[in-house]
Design a protein around this motif. Sequence first.
Motif, mmCIF file in Angstrom:
data_model
loop_
_atom_site.group_PDB
_atom_site.id
_atom_site.type_symbol
_atom_site.label_atom_id
_atom_site.label_comp_id
_atom_site.label_asym_id
_atom_site.label_seq_id
_atom_site.Cartn_x
_atom_site.Cartn_y
_atom_site.Cartn_z
ATOM 1 N N UNK A 40 14.342 -29.308 -12.508
ATOM 2 C CA UNK A 40 14.414 -27.860 -12.407
ATOM 3 C C UNK A 40 13.222 -27.214 -13.116
ATOM 4 N N UNK A 41 12.798 -26.073 -12.603
ATOM 5 C CA UNK A 41 11.773 -25.290 -13.277
ATOM 6 C C UNK A 41 12.387 -24.586 -14.489
ATOM 7 N N UNK A 42 11.606 -24.475 -15.550
ATOM 8 C CA UNK A 42 12.069 -23.878 -16.787
ATOM 9 C C UNK A 42 11.452 -22.494 -16.917
ATOM 10 N N UNK A 43 12.267 -21.463 -16.827
ATOM 11 C CA UNK A 43 11.773 -20.099 -16.912
ATOM 12 C C UNK A 43 11.523 -19.669 -18.345
ATOM 13 N N UNK A 44 10.643 -18.712 -18.515
ATOM 14 C CA UNK A 44 10.342 -18.152 -19.838
ATOM 15 C C UNK A 44 11.110 -16.867 -20.103
ATOM 16 N N UNK B 229 14.255 -13.223 -15.775
ATOM 17 C CA UNK B 229 13.774 -13.096 -14.406
ATOM 18 C C UNK B 229 13.229 -14.438 -13.896
ATOM 19 N N UNK B 230 12.515 -15.148 -14.781
ATOM 20 C CA UNK B 230 12.001 -16.462 -14.390
ATOM 21 C C UNK B 230 13.141 -17.420 -14.073
ATOM 22 N N UNK B 231 14.231 -17.299 -14.809
ATOM 23 C CA UNK B 231 15.359 -18.198 -14.579
ATOM 24 C C UNK B 231 16.015 -17.931 -13.231
ATOM 25 N N UNK B 232 16.063 -16.671 -12.816
ATOM 26 C CA UNK B 232 16.563 -16.382 -11.466
ATOM 27 C C UNK B 232 15.598 -16.957 -10.426
ATOM 28 N N UNK C 101 8.574 -10.375 -8.156
ATOM 29 C CA UNK C 101 8.327 -11.311 -9.268
ATOM 30 C C UNK C 101 8.838 -12.704 -8.914
ATOM 31 N N UNK C 102 10.042 -12.784 -8.341
ATOM 32 C CA UNK C 102 10.596 -14.090 -7.991
ATOM 33 C C UNK C 102 9.675 -14.809 -7.005
#
Length: 208
Positions: A171-175, A178-181, A134-135
């Motif tokens: 920075x990318x913003x995760x939803x 897992x997205x934040x990692x 996923x990452x």
Amino acid sequence: MLVVVSYYAARPADLLRRLLTQLDARDPSAFDVAVVVNTTTGEPVALPPLRHEVPVLHRENTGMNIGAWDHGWRSFPGYDRYVFLQDECVIMRPDWPDAYAALIDDPAVGLVGERIHPGHPWEEAEARSWRVTHYRRQLEGWGVPPGDSNRHVQSLIWALRRDVLEAVDGFFIGRSGYDCIAAEIALSRQVIARGLEIRLARERRWFS
């Protein structure tokens, strides 16, 4: 230098107040402080009595601490150096401002932190966990070259120069968690792709 502290309003504010009290015992010329609150209600946060003014920004609770940090530097873009902390951080060494400034100012360095995940080659890491797949897919979706491994600076503490932040466009913003990692990994891979180092602050930490 600006210190951006992230705080999630659903948690008690005791740790935030402790960190702000520690940061307030500073030479006022060393750095400024801003707090970014991830909130679902927008209710103000009660801060402890402080000698130095600390602006407090409120935003929608997206992207966890990385989302708050991104909001912070974009709201205050005029600093040459940024240190990003979570509210649960504790200052262990009072000399950290000069030490971090020296690390950030090294032109070979793009990102400094207190913890570096050693990582593994992508194929090996993906064989260990579906999450790594996923990452990697998230990085590819963001257009970030994954490089040869998932080695990265973890997002308890990040420190960067403004020119690096501008080069990677923040920075990318995760939803999701897992997205934040994936966003943690993405920042390190962007820095490395630009020929810069990710560096551990030192073996003896300035923060915990």
